[in-house]
Design a protein around this motif. Structure first.
Motif, short mmCIF file in Angstrom:
data_model
loop_
_atom_site.label_atom_id
_atom_site.label_comp_id
_atom_site.label_asym_id
_atom_site.label_seq_id
_atom_site.Cartn_x
_atom_site.Cartn_y
_atom_site.Cartn_z
N VAL A 244 -31.10 57.69 31.74
CA VAL A 244 -31.66 56.34 31.89
C VAL A 244 -32.52 56.24 33.14
O VAL A 244 -33.64 55.73 33.10
CB VAL A 244 -30.52 55.28 31.98
CG1 VAL A 244 -31.05 53.92 32.41
CG2 VAL A 244 -29.78 55.18 30.66
N TYR A 245 -32.00 56.72 34.26
CA TYR A 245 -32.64 56.45 35.54
C TYR A 245 -32.80 57.67 36.44
O TYR A 245 -33.84 57.87 37.04
CB TYR A 245 -31.86 55.38 36.30
CG TYR A 245 -32.26 55.26 37.76
CD1 TYR A 245 -33.46 54.65 38.10
CD2 TYR A 245 -31.47 55.79 38.77
CE1 TYR A 245 -33.86 54.56 39.44
CE2 TYR A 245 -31.87 55.70 40.10
CZ TYR A 245 -33.05 55.09 40.43
OH TYR A 245 -33.44 55.01 41.73
N PHE A 246 -31.73 58.47 36.57
CA PHE A 246 -31.70 59.33 37.73
C PHE A 246 -32.61 60.54 37.70
O PHE A 246 -33.31 60.84 38.66
CB PHE A 246 -30.25 59.76 38.05
CG PHE A 246 -30.00 59.61 39.49
CD1 PHE A 246 -29.52 58.42 39.99
CD2 PHE A 246 -30.37 60.60 40.36
CE1 PHE A 246 -29.38 58.24 41.35
CE2 PHE A 246 -30.24 60.43 41.72
CZ PHE A 246 -29.74 59.25 42.21
N ASP A 285 -41.49 53.79 39.23
CA ASP A 285 -41.87 54.77 38.23
C ASP A 285 -40.79 54.94 37.17
O ASP A 285 -41.02 55.51 36.12
CB ASP A 285 -42.08 56.14 38.92
CG ASP A 285 -43.20 56.09 39.94
OD1 ASP A 285 -44.22 55.46 39.66
OD2 ASP A 285 -43.02 56.66 41.04
N SER A 286 -39.60 54.44 37.52
CA SER A 286 -38.43 54.81 36.71
C SER A 286 -38.52 54.32 35.28
O SER A 286 -37.87 54.88 34.39
CB SER A 286 -37.15 54.30 37.38
OG SER A 286 -37.27 52.92 37.64
N ALA A 287 -39.30 53.27 35.01
CA ALA A 287 -39.34 52.71 33.65
C ALA A 287 -40.60 53.10 32.88
O ALA A 287 -40.82 52.63 31.78
CB ALA A 287 -39.20 51.20 33.71
N LYS A 331 -42.94 47.36 48.31
CA LYS A 331 -42.85 48.47 47.35
C LYS A 331 -43.74 48.26 46.13
O LYS A 331 -44.29 49.22 45.59
CB LYS A 331 -41.38 48.60 46.93
CG LYS A 331 -41.03 49.91 46.29
CD LYS A 331 -39.51 50.07 46.22
CE LYS A 331 -39.11 51.09 45.17
NZ LYS A 331 -37.67 51.15 44.98
N TYR A 332 -43.85 47.02 45.67
CA TYR A 332 -44.61 46.76 44.44
C TYR A 332 -45.70 45.73 44.69
O TYR A 332 -45.49 44.75 45.40
CB TYR A 332 -43.70 46.21 43.34
CG TYR A 332 -42.56 47.11 42.97
CD1 TYR A 332 -42.76 48.24 42.19
CD2 TYR A 332 -41.26 46.81 43.40
CE1 TYR A 332 -41.69 49.07 41.84
CE2 TYR A 332 -40.20 47.62 43.06
CZ TYR A 332 -40.42 48.75 42.28
OH TYR A 332 -39.36 49.55 41.95
N SER A 333 -46.82 45.95 44.01
CA SER A 333 -47.91 45.01 44.13
C SER A 333 -48.48 44.72 42.75
O SER A 333 -48.70 45.64 41.96
CB SER A 333 -48.97 45.65 45.04
OG SER A 333 -50.05 44.79 45.16
N ILE A 347 -40.79 46.03 31.41
CA ILE A 347 -39.69 46.94 31.08
C ILE A 347 -39.15 47.53 32.38
O ILE A 347 -39.90 48.07 33.19
CB ILE A 347 -40.18 48.14 30.22
CG1 ILE A 347 -41.01 47.66 29.03
CG2 ILE A 347 -39.01 49.01 29.79
CD1 ILE A 347 -40.25 46.96 27.96
N ASP A 348 -37.83 47.42 32.56
CA ASP A 348 -37.19 48.18 33.63
C ASP A 348 -36.12 49.06 32.99
O ASP A 348 -35.65 48.76 31.90
CB ASP A 348 -36.61 47.27 34.71
CG ASP A 348 -36.51 48.01 36.06
OD1 ASP A 348 -36.70 49.24 36.09
OD2 ASP A 348 -36.24 47.34 37.08
N ASP A 349 -35.78 50.14 33.69
CA ASP A 349 -34.82 51.05 33.08
C ASP A 349 -33.41 50.47 33.10
O ASP A 349 -32.63 50.70 32.18
CB ASP A 349 -34.85 52.41 33.80
CG ASP A 349 -34.45 52.28 35.24
OD1 ASP A 349 -33.27 52.39 35.56
OD2 ASP A 349 -35.34 52.01 36.09
N SER A 350 -33.09 49.72 34.15
CA SER A 350 -31.73 49.18 34.26
C SER A 350 -31.73 47.99 35.20
O SER A 350 -32.59 47.87 36.07
CB SER A 350 -30.78 50.26 34.81
OG SER A 350 -31.27 50.74 36.05
MG MG Z 1 -36.70 51.34 39.01
#
Ligand code: MG
Ligand code: 5GP
Length: 461
Positions: A244-246, A285-287, A331-333, A347-350
């Motif tokens: 999922v994420y790691f 980047d995770s999603a 972190k995000y823009s 969409i987010d992974d978790s």
């Molecule tokens: Mg994330």
């Protein structure tokens, strides 16, 4: 969570391990360390530092770390337990030679074992659970190193992917449930062992296979010998949250491409939780992979609506006027041209604590998003992980405190949808069955320390 890597039977092993730690950096940013063993296995050297690999090592640190055997570790940041004394690998003088250890995973009976060892007179140098392993090996009454390692590992419960050196011999082991990954590769007649295949890739090593749950390997130079496997107390249960994420999307995990797994989560999510929208964006980047899957299955175009700043250090000065969401803003823009006036699926992974997401939604609204439909490419995280993922207490997990409707309101989104547990597990069925305890609450091992009222052990995480 942590990352580990070792190279045996290749000159300048420490430099190769150093490189491989770079590609495992996503598994932890709190500290990095390497132990190298010289040719005769007489002397082991260690260098550890806090922060990223590039912070922990400068140009000269590896100069005297000669030899064709080395082990490295990347440590994940948590609220407590920071500091160099908890960094790995651990290095001790043992009756059979220098012994070093790098551990990924959390033990679930570390407190129990530690109390017993302290009662017997053991002196601990750190607060990490991994140190009990060293004491168990050193105190074993069994004959010979192999048997002493077997004796120690057989007493452990919970998650451990381990790399150990004794003199100039490397040992690699995975707990019988196989919670955390560990892969085997070859390079120039030598052996490489690492948490993920991306660490083999960077060395140009060839992937041989995963080290199996319960497997214990002894590696000398380029020669690999399988020792007696550890006795299982249940079926293998690799961690689904790695998918999922790691793990990194370019890695192959549990015989499966991480990118493909995430895309199938995204596709399944689009089927289960459709949304009427103009574009799909990911929380990078995770999603990213999951968002591409959602876009493919829904036919809604994928856009780059959020840009992630990769250069945010671990520490920064907090201006007093920074405002509530400044950490998220750092972190995000948002890309206004993508978002203004649009109905957006995010969409987010978790969703873990819910703090990042709340700030993100505010950013998207400010950038002019007309509707925000939040979708999670995994089920609600309701249960703490005792096997090494940083989800420590139930109270901190937003989905254990609030219903989906309450979370939707809390985040300020127009709709909120999670991937179902069944949908997630079916998408990666061929690689399972998995440990999905953070979603299901079904823990595959006894939880000796939790049952005795201890919080989560301070593991390698
Ligand atoms: Mg994330
Ligand atoms: P939260 O809901 O906790 O505010 O943030 C969720 C975000 O954290 C997701 O984008 C996910 O990628 C990320 N995440 C999930 N698990 C972990 C973890 O164990 N450690 C860190 N640093 N981030 C995580």
């Amino acid at each position: 969570m942590c990352g580990i890597a070792a190279v045996s039977g290749v000159p300048e092993a420490a430099k190769l391990v150093f490189l491989s730690l770079y590609s495992l950096q996503h598994r932890g940013q709190e500290a990095a360390g390497i132990v190298s063993v010289d040719g005769a296995g007489v002397r082991s050297r260690v260098h550890k530092g806090t922060g990223l690999v590039s912070d922990a090592f400068d140009g000269t640190d590896l100069e005297d770390m000669e030899g064709d055997l080395a082990v490295g570790h990347i440590r994940y940041s948590t609220a407590g337990g920071a500091g160099l004394h908890n960094a790995q690998p651990l290095l001790v003088r043992y009756s059979e030679g220098d012994l070093s250890l790098a551990h990924n995973g959390n033990l679930t009976n570390a407190h129990e074992l530690r109390s017993r060892l302290v009662g017997e007179g053991a002196l601990f140098q750190s607060t990490i659970d991994s140190e009990v392993i060293v004491h168990l090996i050193a105190r074993s009454r069994r004959e010979g190193v192999d048997a002493q390692i077997d004796d120690a590992l057989s007493q452990l419960q919970g998650a451990f992917s381990l790399l150990l050196t004794v003199g100039d011999t490397l040992y690699a082991a995975r707990d019988p449930h196989g919670f955390r990954p560990l892969v085997l590769g070859i390079k120039d007649g030598g052996v490489v062992v690492a948490s993920e295949t991306c660490a083999l890739e960077i060395l140009g090593a060839q992937y041989l296979r995963d080290i199996a749950p319960g497997e214990v390997l002894r590696i000398h130079g380029g020669e690999i010998t399988a020792l007696r496997p550890l006795v299982p107390n249940g079926p293998p249960a690799p961690c689904v949250f790695e998918l999922v994420y790691f793990a990194r999307p370019d890695s192959k995990l549990w015989g499966q491409s991480v990118d493909r797994a995430r895309r199938s989560f995204g596709r399944q999510l689009a089927l289960e939780q459709p949304a009427e929208a103009d574009c799909v964006i990911s929380v990078p980047d995770s999603a990213n992979s999951a968002a591409l899957g959602f876009s493919e299955a829904s036919g809604i175009p994928f856009e780059l609506g959020l840009i992630r700043n990769h250069y945010v250090g671990r520490t920064f000065i907090e201006p007093s006027q920074a405002g509530r969401d400044f950490k998220v803003r750092l972190k995000y823009s948002p890309v206004r041209e993508v978002l203004a006036g649009k109905r957006v699926v995010v969409i987010d992974d978790s969703l873990v604590r819910g703090t990042t997401s709340q700030g993100l939604v505010a950013l998207l609204r400010e950038a002019g998003a007309k509707e925000v439909h939040f979708r999670l490419a995994s089920p609600p995280v309701r249960n703490p992980c005792y096997y090494g993922i940083d989800m420590p207490t139930r109270g901190e997990l937003i989905a254990s405190r609030m219903s989906t409707d309450e979370i939707r309101e809390h985040l300020g989104v127009d709709s909120l949808g999670y991937l179902s547990l069944e949908g997630m597990l079916e998408s990666v069925e061929e690689a399972g069955p998995f440990c999905a305890a953070c979603f299901s609450g079904e823990y595959p091992t006894p939880l000796a320390d939790v049952d005795r009222g201890y919080a989560v052990a301070t593991g390698c995480d």
